[in-house]
Design a protein around this motif. Structure first.
Motif, PDB file in Angstrom:
ATOM      1  N   ARG A  38       0.831  -1.211   0.000  1.00 27.40           N
ATOM      2  CA  ARG A  38       0.000   0.000   0.000  1.00 27.40           C
ATOM      3  C   ARG A  38       0.864   1.260   0.000  1.00 27.40           C
ATOM      4  O   ARG A  38       0.577   2.201  -0.727  1.00 27.40           O
ATOM      5  CB  ARG A  38      -0.934   0.011   1.209  1.00 27.40           C
ATOM      6  CG  ARG A  38      -2.066  -0.985   1.108  1.00 27.40           C
ATOM      7  CD  ARG A  38      -2.945  -0.860   2.335  1.00 27.40           C
ATOM      8  NE  ARG A  38      -4.080  -1.761   2.315  1.00 27.40           N
ATOM      9  CZ  ARG A  38      -5.057  -1.723   3.200  1.00 27.40           C
ATOM     10  NH1 ARG A  38      -5.049  -0.819   4.168  1.00 27.40           N
ATOM     11  NH2 ARG A  38      -6.062  -2.577   3.130  1.00 27.40           N
TER      12      ARG A  38
ATOM     13  N   PRO B 214      -7.308   0.185   0.532  1.00 27.03           N
ATOM     14  CA  PRO B 214      -6.787  -1.068  -0.016  1.00 27.03           C
ATOM     15  C   PRO B 214      -6.081  -0.862  -1.359  1.00 27.03           C
ATOM     16  O   PRO B 214      -6.493  -0.025  -2.162  1.00 27.03           O
ATOM     17  CB  PRO B 214      -8.044  -1.932  -0.189  1.00 27.03           C
ATOM     18  CG  PRO B 214      -8.992  -1.396   0.840  1.00 27.03           C
ATOM     19  CD  PRO B 214      -8.737   0.093   0.834  1.00 27.03           C
TER      20      PRO B 214
ATOM     21  N   ASP C 172      -4.600  -2.038  -5.148  1.00 25.14           N
ATOM     22  CA  ASP C 172      -5.226  -2.707  -6.294  1.00 25.14           C
ATOM     23  C   ASP C 172      -5.184  -4.222  -6.138  1.00 25.14           C
ATOM     24  O   ASP C 172      -6.137  -4.911  -6.500  1.00 25.14           O
ATOM     25  CB  ASP C 172      -4.532  -2.302  -7.603  1.00 25.14           C
ATOM     26  CG  ASP C 172      -4.834  -0.862  -7.987  1.00 25.14           C
ATOM     27  OD1 ASP C 172      -5.797  -0.280  -7.427  1.00 25.14           O
ATOM     28  OD2 ASP C 172      -4.110  -0.323  -8.834  1.00 25.14           O
TER      29      ASP C 172
ATOM     30  N   GLU D 175      -5.477  -5.985  -3.481  1.00 29.45           N
ATOM     31  CA  GLU D 175      -6.575  -6.396  -2.605  1.00 29.45           C
ATOM     32  C   GLU D 175      -7.923  -6.276  -3.302  1.00 29.45           C
ATOM     33  O   GLU D 175      -8.804  -7.111  -3.124  1.00 29.45           O
ATOM     34  CB  GLU D 175      -6.606  -5.528  -1.355  1.00 29.45           C
ATOM     35  CG  GLU D 175      -5.370  -5.675  -0.502  1.00 29.45           C
ATOM     36  CD  GLU D 175      -5.286  -4.589   0.523  1.00 29.45           C
ATOM     37  OE1 GLU D 175      -5.836  -4.792   1.624  1.00 29.45           O
ATOM     38  OE2 GLU D 175      -4.700  -3.531   0.228  1.00 29.45           O
ATOM     39  N   ARG D 176      -8.084  -5.218  -4.073  1.00 30.50           N
ATOM     40  CA  ARG D 176      -9.347  -4.994  -4.780  1.00 30.50           C
ATOM     41  C   ARG D 176      -9.625  -6.124  -5.777  1.00 30.50           C
ATOM     42  O   ARG D 176     -10.774  -6.461  -6.023  1.00 30.50           O
ATOM     43  CB  ARG D 176      -9.318  -3.651  -5.508  1.00 30.50           C
ATOM     44  CG  ARG D 176      -9.306  -2.476  -4.561  1.00 30.50           C
ATOM     45  CD  ARG D 176      -9.037  -1.172  -5.312  1.00 30.50           C
ATOM     46  NE  ARG D 176      -8.971  -0.064  -4.409  1.00 30.50           N
ATOM     47  CZ  ARG D 176     -10.018   0.656  -4.013  1.00 30.50           C
ATOM     48  NH1 ARG D 176     -11.209   0.365  -4.452  1.00 30.50           N
ATOM     49  NH2 ARG D 176      -9.857   1.658  -3.181  1.00 30.50           N
TER      50      ARG D 176
ATOM     51  N   PRO E 283     -10.591  -9.644  -3.190  1.00 33.46           N
ATOM     52  CA  PRO E 283     -11.196  -9.214  -1.926  1.00 33.46           C
ATOM     53  C   PRO E 283     -11.405 -10.341  -0.913  1.00 33.46           C
ATOM     54  O   PRO E 283     -11.320 -10.102   0.289  1.00 33.46           O
ATOM     55  CB  PRO E 283     -12.524  -8.585  -2.346  1.00 33.46           C
ATOM     56  CG  PRO E 283     -12.824  -9.187  -3.684  1.00 33.46           C
ATOM     57  CD  PRO E 283     -11.487  -9.431  -4.329  1.00 33.46           C
TER      58      PRO E 283
ATOM     59  N   GLU F 241     -14.818  -6.473  -6.598  1.00 30.64           N
ATOM     60  CA  GLU F 241     -14.163  -5.821  -5.470  1.00 30.64           C
ATOM     61  C   GLU F 241     -14.930  -5.969  -4.159  1.00 30.64           C
ATOM     62  O   GLU F 241     -14.653  -5.262  -3.205  1.00 30.64           O
ATOM     63  CB  GLU F 241     -13.887  -4.337  -5.741  1.00 30.64           C
ATOM     64  CG  GLU F 241     -12.975  -4.092  -6.912  1.00 30.64           C
ATOM     65  CD  GLU F 241     -12.578  -2.629  -7.069  1.00 30.64           C
ATOM     66  OE1 GLU F 241     -12.993  -1.778  -6.253  1.00 30.64           O
ATOM     67  OE2 GLU F 241     -11.828  -2.345  -8.012  1.00 30.64           O
ATOM     68  N   THR F 242     -15.895  -6.878  -4.092  1.00 32.22           N
ATOM     69  CA  THR F 242     -16.638  -7.069  -2.846  1.00 32.22           C
ATOM     70  C   THR F 242     -16.492  -8.495  -2.334  1.00 32.22           C
ATOM     71  O   THR F 242     -16.193  -9.418  -3.090  1.00 32.22           O
ATOM     72  CB  THR F 242     -18.141  -6.759  -3.013  1.00 32.22           C
ATOM     73  OG1 THR F 242     -18.730  -7.708  -3.899  1.00 32.22           O
ATOM     74  CG2 THR F 242     -18.366  -5.340  -3.518  1.00 32.22           C
TER      75      THR F 242
ATOM     76  N   TRP G 135     -11.580  -1.156   4.852  1.00 26.84           N
ATOM     77  CA  TRP G 135     -12.716  -1.873   4.272  1.00 26.84           C
ATOM     78  C   TRP G 135     -14.003  -1.412   4.933  1.00 26.84           C
ATOM     79  O   TRP G 135     -14.083  -1.316   6.161  1.00 26.84           O
ATOM     80  CB  TRP G 135     -12.536  -3.378   4.439  1.00 26.84           C
ATOM     81  CG  TRP G 135     -11.399  -3.898   3.626  1.00 26.84           C
ATOM     82  CD1 TRP G 135     -10.098  -4.009   4.022  1.00 26.84           C
ATOM     83  CD2 TRP G 135     -11.440  -4.331   2.275  1.00 26.84           C
ATOM     84  NE1 TRP G 135      -9.341  -4.502   2.994  1.00 26.84           N
ATOM     85  CE2 TRP G 135     -10.141  -4.707   1.901  1.00 26.84           C
ATOM     86  CE3 TRP G 135     -12.465  -4.446   1.344  1.00 26.84           C
ATOM     87  CZ2 TRP G 135      -9.825  -5.185   0.643  1.00 26.84           C
ATOM     88  CZ3 TRP G 135     -12.157  -4.926   0.082  1.00 26.84           C
ATOM     89  CH2 TRP G 135     -10.843  -5.293  -0.262  1.00 26.84           C
TER      90      TRP G 135
ATOM     91  N   GLU H 298     -16.621  -3.904   1.063  1.00 24.97           N
ATOM     92  CA  GLU H 298     -16.009  -3.314  -0.133  1.00 24.97           C
ATOM     93  C   GLU H 298     -14.908  -2.351   0.311  1.00 24.97           C
ATOM     94  O   GLU H 298     -14.908  -1.867   1.447  1.00 24.97           O
ATOM     95  CB  GLU H 298     -17.038  -2.603  -0.983  1.00 24.97           C
ATOM     96  CG  GLU H 298     -17.729  -1.456  -0.304  1.00 24.97           C
ATOM     97  CD  GLU H 298     -18.839  -0.871  -1.163  1.00 24.97           C
ATOM     98  OE1 GLU H 298     -19.088   0.326  -1.025  1.00 24.97           O
ATOM     99  OE2 GLU H 298     -19.456  -1.605  -1.958  1.00 24.97           O
ATOM    100  N   PRO H 299     -13.959  -2.069  -0.579  1.00 24.93           N
ATOM    101  CA  PRO H 299     -12.885  -1.148  -0.217  1.00 24.93           C
ATOM    102  C   PRO H 299     -13.425   0.267  -0.007  1.00 24.93           C
ATOM    103  O   PRO H 299     -14.327   0.698  -0.735  1.00 24.93           O
ATOM    104  CB  PRO H 299     -11.926  -1.195  -1.408  1.00 24.93           C
ATOM    105  CG  PRO H 299     -12.631  -1.912  -2.489  1.00 24.93           C
ATOM    106  CD  PRO H 299     -13.823  -2.590  -1.938  1.00 24.93           C
TER     107      PRO H 299
ATOM    108  N   SER I 109     -13.371   4.196  -0.293  1.00 21.91           N
ATOM    109  CA  SER I 109     -12.921   5.071  -1.385  1.00 21.91           C
ATOM    110  C   SER I 109     -11.743   5.906  -0.900  1.00 21.91           C
ATOM    111  O   SER I 109     -11.716   6.323   0.262  1.00 21.91           O
ATOM    112  CB  SER I 109     -14.046   5.990  -1.831  1.00 21.91           C
ATOM    113  OG  SER I 109     -15.117   5.237  -2.302  1.00 21.91           O
TER     114      SER I 109
END
Length: 160
Positions: free
Chosen positions: A45, A59, A61, A63-64, A67, A105-106, A139, A156-157, A159
């Protein structure tokens, strides 16, 4: 990283709640592996954040795109107990289970256990305890009630 807990492959695997139970003798080694995995995740990160900022809040990319693995790692690193299953898929212990969400991403977090253990009665409190653990590492988790009144988290991550 794959979906078990241990497994003997020599590769760290995030415990999604669908793997075998971790032998008690391996708990200390597992704790070291989790710390190393989270440290590595935070380093990724730091290296990929575009505008500086706190690496704990957004998070990466990686991790996205994964997930289930990322959320499982966060929960396990926060001391939340994963569920486990035997080789036939029969649930052996009560804890979280992470699976893919319906949207990219969820992930979905459920609280499951063997029949008759009261996991359904524990789920609101247990899933509620997962929310701040997930938030500390970027998250967002929302609690929903699904079929047959069973609760789950949609994760979800956050924003940037």
């Amino acid at each position: 990283m794959t979906t078990g807990a241990g497994g003997g492959s020599g590769v760290f695997e995030a415990a999604t709640g669908d793997g075998p139970p971790l032998p008690p003798a391996e708990a200390e080694q597992r704790s070291r592996e989790i710390r190393a995995a989270v440290d590595g995740l935070l380093q990724i990160r730091r290296l990929t954040l575009r505008r500086g900022g706190d690496p704990r809040t957004v998070p990466a990319d990686w991790e996205r795109l994964r997930p289930v693995r990322a959320v499982a790692l966060v929960l396990e690193s926060g001391g939340i107990t994963p569920s486990s299953v035997d080789a036939a898929g029969v649930r052996l212990s009560t804890g979280y289970r992470v699976r893919a969400g319906e949207r990219p991403e969820t992930a979905v977090v459920e609280w499951l256990g063997p029949p008759g253990t009261g996991a359904a009665q524990e789920e609101a409190e247990a899933l509620g305890a997962c929310v701040p653990v997930l938030a500390r590492l970027g998250w967002e988790a929302l609690l929903y009630k699904g079929p047959r009144g069973r609760r789950f988290l949609e994760v979800e991550p956050m924003s940037p």
